[in-house]
Design a protein around this motif. Sequence first.
Motif, PDB file in Angstrom:
ATOM      1  N   GLU A 146       0.050  19.362  -9.180  1.00 53.76           N
ATOM      2  CA  GLU A 146       0.984  18.237  -8.538  1.00 53.76           C
ATOM      3  C   GLU A 146       0.388  16.971  -8.623  1.00 53.76           C
ATOM      4  OE1 GLU A 146       1.127  19.620  -4.597  1.00 53.76           O
ATOM      5  OE2 GLU A 146       2.274  21.613  -4.991  1.00 53.76           O
ATOM      6  N   VAL A 147       1.292  15.939  -8.613  1.00 54.72           N
ATOM      7  CA  VAL A 147       0.834  14.449  -8.418  1.00 54.72           C
ATOM      8  C   VAL A 147       0.320  14.215  -7.100  1.00 54.72           C
ATOM      9  CG1 VAL A 147       1.737  12.152  -8.677  1.00 54.72           C
ATOM     10  CG2 VAL A 147       2.714  13.885 -10.083  1.00 54.72           C
ATOM     11  N   HIS A 148      -0.908  13.758  -7.100  1.00 52.30           N
ATOM     12  CA  HIS A 148      -1.579  13.250  -5.766  1.00 52.30           C
ATOM     13  C   HIS A 148      -1.786  12.023  -5.797  1.00 52.30           C
ATOM     14  CE1 HIS A 148      -2.916  17.233  -3.473  1.00 52.30           C
ATOM     15  NE2 HIS A 148      -2.195  17.673  -4.378  1.00 52.30           N
ATOM     16  N   GLY A 149      -1.665  11.205  -6.717  1.00 54.19           N
ATOM     17  CA  GLY A 149      -1.708   9.902  -6.559  1.00 54.19           C
ATOM     18  C   GLY A 149      -1.445   9.111  -7.903  1.00 54.19           C
ATOM     19  N   ALA A 150      -1.611   7.794  -7.862  1.00 54.33           N
ATOM     20  CA  ALA A 150      -1.382   7.239  -8.988  1.00 54.33           C
ATOM     21  C   ALA A 150      -2.365   5.886  -9.015  1.00 54.33           C
ATOM     22  CB  ALA A 150       0.035   6.479  -9.296  1.00 54.33           C
ATOM     23  N   GLU A 151      -2.582   5.197 -10.235  1.00 61.53           N
ATOM     24  CA  GLU A 151      -3.602   4.079 -10.351  1.00 61.53           C
ATOM     25  C   GLU A 151      -2.568   3.037 -11.021  1.00 61.53           C
ATOM     26  OE1 GLU A 151      -7.460   2.301 -12.835  1.00 61.53           O
ATOM     27  OE2 GLU A 151      -6.790   4.293 -12.744  1.00 61.53           O
ATOM     28  N   ALA A 152      -2.457   1.715 -10.165  1.00 61.31           N
ATOM     29  CA  ALA A 152      -1.574   0.719 -10.479  1.00 61.31           C
ATOM     30  C   ALA A 152      -2.376  -0.285 -11.694  1.00 61.31           C
ATOM     31  CB  ALA A 152      -1.255  -0.134  -9.392  1.00 61.31           C
ATOM     32  N   GLU A 173      11.137   8.624 -12.635  1.00 62.82           N
ATOM     33  CA  GLU A 173      12.003   9.520 -13.127  1.00 62.82           C
ATOM     34  C   GLU A 173      10.982  10.805 -13.453  1.00 62.82           C
ATOM     35  OE1 GLU A 173      14.448  10.053 -17.179  1.00 62.82           O
ATOM     36  OE2 GLU A 173      13.790   8.068 -16.810  1.00 62.82           O
ATOM     37  N   ARG A 174       9.903  10.662 -13.934  1.00 65.01           N
ATOM     38  CA  ARG A 174       9.051  11.623 -14.274  1.00 65.01           C
ATOM     39  C   ARG A 174       8.191  12.406 -12.854  1.00 65.01           C
ATOM     40  NH1 ARG A 174       5.926   9.576 -19.593  1.00 65.01           N
ATOM     41  NH2 ARG A 174       7.819   9.155 -20.918  1.00 65.01           N
ATOM     42  N   TYR A 175       7.790  11.518 -11.952  1.00 64.01           N
ATOM     43  CA  TYR A 175       6.666  12.246 -11.232  1.00 64.01           C
ATOM     44  C   TYR A 175       7.396  12.320  -9.853  1.00 64.01           C
ATOM     45  CZ  TYR A 175       4.076  11.438 -15.391  1.00 64.01           C
ATOM     46  OH  TYR A 175       3.874  11.311 -16.492  1.00 64.01           O
ATOM     47  N   LEU A 176       8.240  11.449  -9.309  1.00 69.21           N
ATOM     48  CA  LEU A 176       8.638  11.460  -7.997  1.00 69.21           C
ATOM     49  C   LEU A 176       9.766  12.297  -7.540  1.00 69.21           C
ATOM     50  CD1 LEU A 176       8.645   7.436  -7.134  1.00 69.21           C
ATOM     51  CD2 LEU A 176       6.814   9.170  -7.242  1.00 69.21           C
ATOM     52  N   VAL A 177       9.773  12.800  -6.442  1.00 67.55           N
ATOM     53  CA  VAL A 177      10.695  13.853  -5.754  1.00 67.55           C
ATOM     54  C   VAL A 177      11.250  13.293  -4.682  1.00 67.55           C
ATOM     55  CG1 VAL A 177       9.225  15.792  -6.593  1.00 67.55           C
ATOM     56  CG2 VAL A 177       9.123  14.868  -4.399  1.00 67.55           C
ATOM     57  N   ARG A 178      12.812  14.081  -4.588  1.00 64.78           N
ATOM     58  CA  ARG A 178      13.517  13.679  -3.323  1.00 64.78           C
ATOM     59  C   ARG A 178      13.724  14.696  -2.795  1.00 64.78           C
ATOM     60  NH1 ARG A 178      17.018   9.061  -3.230  1.00 64.78           N
ATOM     61  NH2 ARG A 178      17.114   9.069  -5.707  1.00 64.78           N
TER      62      ARG A 178
END
Length: 835
Positions: A607-613, A825-830
Amino acid sequence: MTQELPVERIMNTGLLTCAPETPLCEAAARMAERRVSAMLVVRDALAVGIWTEHDSLFVDFTDPEAVRLPIERVMSQPVATIHLTTPVGEAALRFSAERRRHLLVVDDAGRPQGILSQTDMALNQGLEPYLRLREVGGAMRKRPLLLAGELSLNEAARRMRRHGCDAAVVTCRDGELGILTERDLVRFVARHPGATAVGELASRPLLTIGVEEALIHARDLLIDRRVRHLGVLDGEGEVVGLLGFQDLLAGAEHLYLEDLREALEQRDQALSQSRRHLQLAERVIDSSLEGIIITDAETRIEFVNPAFTHLTGYSLEEAAGRTPALLSSGRHDADFYGEMWETLQEHGYWRGEIWNRRKSGQLYLEMLTITAIRNDQGEVSNYAALFSDITHVRENEEQVRRLAYYDPLTRLPNRRLLEDRLELAIRHARRQQQRLAVIFLDLDHFKQVNDALGHAMGDELLLKVSQRVRAQLREDDTLARQGGDEFIVLLNEIEEVEEVTRVARRLVESVSSPFEVGGQVFRVGCSLGISLYPDDGDQVETLVRQADAAMYRAKQEGRNTYRLFRAEMHRQDRGRLELETALRNTAETGEGLGVHYQPLFDRDSGEVHGAEALLRWHHPTLGHVSPGDFIPLAERSGLILPLGERLMHLVAAQQRDWLAAGLAPPRVAVNLSARQFWQSDLVAQVRELHAAYELPPGQLGFELTESILLDKHQEAIHTLAGLRELGCRIAIDDFGTGYSSLSYLQELPVTTLKIDRSFIQKLGESRGSSAIVAAVTGLAKELGLRVVAEGVETEAQLQALSRYHINLIQGFLTGRPVEAATFAERYLVRNGAPA
């Protein structure tokens, strides 16, 4: 002669005394009977007077009653005395100086012990050597007193008294010569002869001796015949003088006095010479322009000369008894004085320069010489210090040095000093493997300023230019005046060419600003040429020549700018300048800036737990610019603060948009530079950012390199704690590449460690990398920290990480940095479903 013999050894101890009331004739009879020359008058055992043969000259022989007077009426008083220990030589001097014939010899209590007469002196003074060498003619009394035989006794005595004679030659009626002496007069006092003529009273015949006879013969004759005077005959048998014991003594006294005079003259000459030398030394010391101090063995001051007082302000009275430490300036430490005294004790002297302080408090530099003075036993008895004030000498030397090495107008180093400094700088740079730069600066259109305003205004302009240029340089840099309107700058310890070009741009901007000279405001520009060591040469002349050539190219290509000596280096610098200009404009407008997001995945669940800007920049003309190019440039130029602020606003706005669209974005980490992190209001900025964009607490996180925290981790704790209170996650990026201090890691309120990609990429290939990963992950587990493995690019690396305590994975294998739309589009959920 026995001049040191005490008088008690030669005095007559058979004292003849009488009472004061004794008639004179009776006393004279006793003297005649005893054949002595003096009688002591005594009352109550004390000498109250003396009557001598010489006193008989003062008797009035015409009055028969005169000889019956009490002796106290005619005696001499007071009695001249001499102590019995007095040397014979001193007694002889008294006889001569006081014109006496008798001295009473007394003891310590003043009691009479004897009589000392001139006869005693003549008989006992040891005159034989003198008497054998001298003739009668040299000692006799010339032109003796001649008395006619028909004269009365009273008249004869009067004449002898008037002429100061103790004897006179008497011409008798029958032509025979006789002699009348003071002793004869004593007999006449004892037996008054009445009016008898002296011719009948004189002693006859007159005993004589030749004028050329030795004095020793005369003395023997006097002693043998028991007489006191001899007539002296010349070669014709005529009486030409008289000789008595008094004359023998007078001659001896004369000889003694001559010897004494010669000895005294020699002594006086020696004393005079010593006095002259001493006076000369004193005059030299007093007139010396150098200060002189004399101390005792314990360094207490005993003497100072006037120059000391003039130089220091202390008088002899103020300095005496104190030590030279009263002049101490405080500039020298104990080691300096220790070495001074060690040298003084070892060699007996010390010479050197020393700072001292005058009474007024003013410091001065002196040349000091200290010498140890030793006594006959070789022990130090005194110290002598000689010093002169050389402050002005050093100032003059400094002035000469400045004239030789400094420009008289601007006070800047001239070319000669610059060459010396540049040569030393080249040696240092060679040893340290560093660069240095030479900037040749020439004012544009300076000749027009001189022609229009005059040379005085031109000089004032040069002064102001030099002040402005100096203000743009570091303390260790050198600014020199080459001559005219040309200046040379030496920059030491250069790491990048950009450092030099930034200085060059500042110089151009500074000199291009308006000048006010003589009430007029105008502008001048400058052209700069730059050469680098070792790129453009390794000799002084070469570097200056190359910088000069680059300066002329700057003039040819438009003036008021700079050029590097090598064209390709200049082109690179020109490109960096264009890039910096574009980045500065972008930092102001934000145009062309964008953000890419790289996801962080849970290793186990995926699962995606974060991101680096990650900030991206696309320029209209330059195109896409790599972060490896513009991020270091932003750091060096100071643009990192506005760019970092824009990045945080872009990320916050994007998260707000995602939340508004009903998406569930993960927490996003923003990289902070050192300048950003150490802003005093960083926590306040983050708080305001969350509030302005209505973000959940901790929606923004931050990544820091451990180098930011190394030197000031205690100060960092406060800022990190403030961010943690906002819910922000804090990650230490590139962990393990710096000099990690594990001792303070537990004190920092961080949440995450990101293992540097270099260790991840070598897993399975390097035992060292595996050991470091194992150590970091083990440490993080014990401290309760999350661990991110960044730079994961292959399945093999991912599999290798399974052996360690790894929470999150980041890298091209799991997801590359992408734009916001692609990331959503790839990693976020609604609502739990893919968007």
